[in-house]
Enzyme design. Structure first.
Site, PDB file in Angstrom:
ATOM      1  N   LYS A 130     -11.269  10.878  -8.981  1.00 50.49           N
ATOM      2  CA  LYS A 130      -9.919  11.652  -8.781  1.00 50.49           C
ATOM      3  C   LYS A 130     -10.205  13.157  -9.134  1.00 50.49           C
ATOM      4  O   LYS A 130      -9.697  13.846  -8.770  1.00 50.49           O
ATOM      5  CB  LYS A 130      -8.802  10.975  -9.299  1.00 50.49           C
ATOM      6  CG  LYS A 130      -8.621   9.695  -8.825  1.00 50.49           C
ATOM      7  CD  LYS A 130      -8.318   9.578  -7.392  1.00 50.49           C
ATOM      8  CE  LYS A 130      -7.747   8.421  -6.646  1.00 50.49           C
ATOM      9  NZ  LYS A 130      -7.764   8.329  -5.393  1.00 50.49           N
ATOM     10  N   ILE A 181       1.468   2.287  -9.281  1.00 51.41           N
ATOM     11  CA  ILE A 181       2.458   1.327  -8.422  1.00 51.41           C
ATOM     12  C   ILE A 181       1.239   0.096  -8.230  1.00 51.41           C
ATOM     13  O   ILE A 181       0.157   0.124  -7.862  1.00 51.41           O
ATOM     14  CB  ILE A 181       2.342   1.962  -7.102  1.00 51.41           C
ATOM     15  CG1 ILE A 181       3.218   3.287  -7.120  1.00 51.41           C
ATOM     16  CG2 ILE A 181       3.119   1.157  -6.188  1.00 51.41           C
ATOM     17  CD1 ILE A 181       3.194   4.238  -5.959  1.00 51.41           C
ATOM     18  N   ALA A 202     -13.927   1.578  -6.175  1.00 49.77           N
ATOM     19  CA  ALA A 202     -14.959   1.668  -7.268  1.00 49.77           C
ATOM     20  C   ALA A 202     -15.303  -0.008  -7.331  1.00 49.77           C
ATOM     21  O   ALA A 202     -14.659  -0.967  -7.105  1.00 49.77           O
ATOM     22  CB  ALA A 202     -14.544   2.124  -8.416  1.00 49.77           C
ATOM     23  N   SER A 261       0.684  -1.351   0.070  1.00 52.61           N
ATOM     24  CA  SER A 261       0.074   0.120  -0.234  1.00 52.61           C
ATOM     25  C   SER A 261       0.944   1.261  -0.122  1.00 52.61           C
ATOM     26  O   SER A 261       1.852   1.324   0.521  1.00 52.61           O
ATOM     27  CB  SER A 261      -0.811   0.096   1.177  1.00 52.61           C
ATOM     28  OG  SER A 261      -1.789  -1.018   1.398  1.00 52.61           O
ATOM     29  N   ILE A 262       0.555   2.222  -0.783  1.00 59.93           N
ATOM     30  CA  ILE A 262       0.988   3.488  -0.748  1.00 59.93           C
ATOM     31  C   ILE A 262       1.222   4.136   0.820  1.00 59.93           C
ATOM     32  O   ILE A 262       2.270   4.812   1.181  1.00 59.93           O
ATOM     33  CB  ILE A 262       0.349   4.639  -1.628  1.00 59.93           C
ATOM     34  CG1 ILE A 262       0.487   4.140  -3.219  1.00 59.93           C
ATOM     35  CG2 ILE A 262       0.810   5.931  -1.350  1.00 59.93           C
ATOM     36  CD1 ILE A 262      -0.149   4.943  -4.148  1.00 59.93           C
ATOM     37  N   TYR A 287      -9.072   3.696 -16.505  1.00 64.17           N
ATOM     38  CA  TYR A 287      -9.459   4.143 -15.303  1.00 64.17           C
ATOM     39  C   TYR A 287     -11.018   4.568 -14.823  1.00 64.17           C
ATOM     40  O   TYR A 287     -11.406   4.710 -13.728  1.00 64.17           O
ATOM     41  CB  TYR A 287      -8.548   5.410 -15.041  1.00 64.17           C
ATOM     42  CG  TYR A 287      -8.029   5.747 -13.548  1.00 64.17           C
ATOM     43  CD1 TYR A 287      -7.527   4.572 -12.813  1.00 64.17           C
ATOM     44  CD2 TYR A 287      -8.301   6.937 -12.977  1.00 64.17           C
ATOM     45  CE1 TYR A 287      -7.070   4.940 -11.360  1.00 64.17           C
ATOM     46  CE2 TYR A 287      -8.075   7.388 -11.723  1.00 64.17           C
ATOM     47  CZ  TYR A 287      -7.419   6.186 -10.800  1.00 64.17           C
ATOM     48  OH  TYR A 287      -6.950   6.430  -9.604  1.00 64.17           O
ATOM     49  N   THR A 303      -0.498  -2.215  -6.310  1.00 63.63           N
ATOM     50  CA  THR A 303      -0.797  -2.502  -4.980  1.00 63.63           C
ATOM     51  C   THR A 303      -2.281  -3.235  -5.273  1.00 63.63           C
ATOM     52  O   THR A 303      -2.554  -3.595  -6.317  1.00 63.63           O
ATOM     53  CB  THR A 303      -1.384  -1.027  -4.442  1.00 63.63           C
ATOM     54  OG1 THR A 303      -2.409  -0.473  -5.276  1.00 63.63           O
ATOM     55  CG2 THR A 303      -0.011  -0.307  -4.233  1.00 63.63           C
TER      56      THR A 303
HETATM   57  P1  NAP Z   1      -4.329  -0.154  -1.283  1.00 62.17           P
HETATM   58  O1  NAP Z   1      -3.298  -0.811  -0.752  1.00 62.17           O
HETATM   59  O2  NAP Z   1      -5.497  -1.054  -1.946  1.00 62.17           O
HETATM   60  O3  NAP Z   1      -5.321   1.026  -0.325  1.00 62.17           O
HETATM   61  C1  NAP Z   1      -6.453   1.295  -0.534  1.00 62.17           C
HETATM   62  C2  NAP Z   1      -7.033   1.340   0.584  1.00 62.17           C
HETATM   63  O4  NAP Z   1      -8.489   1.932   0.842  1.00 62.17           O
HETATM   64  C3  NAP Z   1      -7.428   0.228   1.591  1.00 62.17           C
HETATM   65  O5  NAP Z   1      -6.487   0.256   2.668  1.00 62.17           O
HETATM   66  C4  NAP Z   1      -8.627  -0.044   1.887  1.00 62.17           C
HETATM   67  O6  NAP Z   1      -8.900  -0.422   3.159  1.00 62.17           O
HETATM   68  C5  NAP Z   1      -9.126   1.455   1.745  1.00 62.17           C
HETATM   69  N1  NAP Z   1     -10.620   1.712   1.805  1.00 62.17           N
HETATM   70  C6  NAP Z   1     -11.249   1.436   0.870  1.00 62.17           C
HETATM   71  N2  NAP Z   1     -12.537   1.841   0.850  1.00 62.17           N
HETATM   72  C7  NAP Z   1     -12.508   2.131   2.240  1.00 62.17           C
HETATM   73  C8  NAP Z   1     -13.629   2.684   2.933  1.00 62.17           C
HETATM   74  N3  NAP Z   1     -14.851   2.709   2.737  1.00 62.17           N
HETATM   75  N4  NAP Z   1     -13.344   3.063   4.365  1.00 62.17           N
HETATM   76  C9  NAP Z   1     -12.097   3.108   4.551  1.00 62.17           C
HETATM   77  N5  NAP Z   1     -10.956   2.665   3.932  1.00 62.17           N
HETATM   78  C10 NAP Z   1     -11.176   2.032   2.681  1.00 62.17           C
HETATM   79  O7  NAP Z   1      -4.153   0.527  -2.717  1.00 62.17           O
HETATM   80  P2  NAP Z   1      -3.278   2.074  -2.967  1.00 62.17           P
HETATM   81  O8  NAP Z   1      -2.682   1.972  -4.099  1.00 62.17           O
HETATM   82  O9  NAP Z   1      -2.231   2.079  -1.744  1.00 62.17           O
HETATM   83  O10 NAP Z   1      -4.339   3.191  -2.583  1.00 62.17           O
HETATM   84  C11 NAP Z   1      -4.074   4.311  -1.987  1.00 62.17           C
HETATM   85  C12 NAP Z   1      -4.472   5.507  -2.640  1.00 62.17           C
HETATM   86  O11 NAP Z   1      -3.535   5.879  -3.651  1.00 62.17           O
HETATM   87  C13 NAP Z   1      -5.971   5.544  -3.304  1.00 62.17           C
HETATM   88  O12 NAP Z   1      -6.715   6.881  -3.019  1.00 62.17           O
HETATM   89  C14 NAP Z   1      -5.535   5.355  -4.889  1.00 62.17           C
HETATM   90  O13 NAP Z   1      -6.654   5.717  -5.681  1.00 62.17           O
HETATM   91  C15 NAP Z   1      -4.376   6.104  -4.834  1.00 62.17           C
HETATM   92  N6  NAP Z   1      -3.425   5.985  -6.134  1.00 62.17           N
HETATM   93  C16 NAP Z   1      -2.939   4.727  -6.341  1.00 62.17           C
HETATM   94  C17 NAP Z   1      -2.170   4.490  -7.391  1.00 62.17           C
HETATM   95  C18 NAP Z   1      -1.887   3.251  -7.675  1.00 62.17           C
HETATM   96  O14 NAP Z   1      -1.296   3.118  -8.830  1.00 62.17           O
HETATM   97  N7  NAP Z   1      -1.434   2.033  -6.766  1.00 62.17           N
HETATM   98  C19 NAP Z   1      -1.967   5.635  -8.274  1.00 62.17           C
HETATM   99  C20 NAP Z   1      -2.288   7.040  -7.795  1.00 62.17           C
HETATM  100  C21 NAP Z   1      -2.972   7.130  -6.728  1.00 62.17           C
HETATM  101  P3  NAP Z   1      -9.502  -1.876   3.470  1.00 62.17           P
HETATM  102  O15 NAP Z   1      -8.172  -2.629   3.027  1.00 62.17           O
HETATM  103  O16 NAP Z   1      -9.450  -2.090   4.994  1.00 62.17           O
HETATM  104  O17 NAP Z   1     -10.713  -2.168   2.622  1.00 62.17           O
END
Ligand code: NAP
Length: 259
Positions: free
Chosen positions: A167, A196, A100, A22-23, A160, A198
């Site tokens: 976003k 990234i 989503a 996770s980020i 996306y 994840t």
């Molecule tokens: P991740 O590890 O899957 O983390 C996403 C988190 O969102 C999870 O910990 C999840 O919690 C939480 N979540 C989802 N619904 C929720 C809710 N209703 N209440 C509370 N928590 C909730 O993925 P990530 O890539 O690190 O994402 C973190 C952020 O970075 C997101 O905003 C994502 O859009 C953004 N981002 C990601 C990328 C990429 O390429 N990975 C690029 C740009 C931006 P649970 O696990 O407990 O459900």
């Protein structure tokens, strides 16, 4: 260096760590190194278990680990009440949350369902407003709030879809919140991270193609890591960024500047 940052013993809430990829975990590592006190929120019990294991394995001491489902106002309010009671003052919040329905990330964008659109907005954009509102009473010394965005907010990244709209809303939400909270010396910014691998990214079809394109065409000719985003978040939480609010900061190897 630590003095310049002014983060030692400051309390930062990190929301959204599902596992070591996770980020949010990259953010936690950067902030822990400079002596910030960390509070974590999780939604699913599975994520809580993974987080507790990660903390133990890395010998990180958390101030508090608390449940918070950002689709639920009561859950957000309860979480911040618990945090406030435990730590008194909050200096920063990292909102690293998006979701989503898988069905809305497949097929044609025009078939996005009304419910799926609303759900993605609620979870990924509105939640920043609700979180800022509940955190504000405890941010009495000013502070910094960060959301995580992606280039799909600004450009059509075909894979996306509904998340790109969410976003866009998140990025505009950052600006309105920055305007609202600026007089209280609370800064609000977003980091637009490059792709990234994840858990959340697993829901995006052809994610490998997106990673390959960045590697081949971005000015730095590489993909970014959780640590890259973690360190920029650290900068945006710190005293070094004290004059910056309402901005979208790209941590994407420069990919967004290319035609
Ligand atoms: P991740 O590890 O899957 O983390 C996403 C988190 O969102 C999870 O910990 C999840 O919690 C939480 N979540 C989802 N619904 C929720 C809710 N209703 N209440 C509370 N928590 C909730 O993925 P990530 O890539 O690190 O994402 C973190 C952020 O970075 C997101 O905003 C994502 O859009 C953004 N981002 C990601 C990328 C990429 O390429 N990975 C690029 C740009 C931006 P649970 O696990 O407990 O459900």
């Amino acid at each position: 260096m630590t003095d310049l940052l002014q983060l030692k013993d400051k309390t930062i809430v990190i929301m959204g760590i599902a596992n070591e990829r996770s980020i949010g975990w990259g953010v936690a590592q950067s902030l822990y190194k400079v002596g910030a006190k960390l509070v974590f929120t999780y939604r699913q019990e599975r994520s809580q278990k993974k987080l507790l294991k990660l903390l133990e394995k890395n010998e990180f001491e958390a101030e508090l680990v608390v449940e918070c489902d950002v689709n639920n106002d009561e859950s957000i309010s309860n979480a911040f009440k618990q945090i406030g009671e435990k730590v008194g003052t909050i200096h920063g919040v990292v909102h690293s949350i998006a979701f989503a329905h898988a069905a809305d990330l497949k097929g044609d964008f025009i078939n996005t369902s009304r419910e799926g659109y609303a759900f993605a907005q609620d979870t990924s954009a509105y939640s920043l407003i609700a979180v800022a509102r509940e955190a504000k009473p405890y941010m009495t010394e000013g502070g910094s709030i960060i959301g995580m965005s992606y280039l799909g907010a600004q450009r059509v990244i075909p894979e996306y879809k509904v998340m790109g709209i969410a976003k866009s809303a998140l990025e505009t939400t950052v600006k309105y919140l920055a305007s609202d909270l600026g007089p209280d010396n609370i800064r609000v910014n977003a980091i637009s991270a490059g792709p990234i691998r994840t858990l959340a990214a697993k829901g995006i079809p052809s994610f490998n193609d997106i990673l390959n394109e960045v590697k081949e065409t971005a000015p730095l000719r590489r993909n970014v890591t959780q640590e890259d985003v973690g360190d920029m978040t650290l900068a945006m939480m710190s005293h070094l960024s004290r004059g910056v609010t309402g901005e979208i900061i790209y941590v994407d190897s420069g990919y967004n500047i290319m035609a």
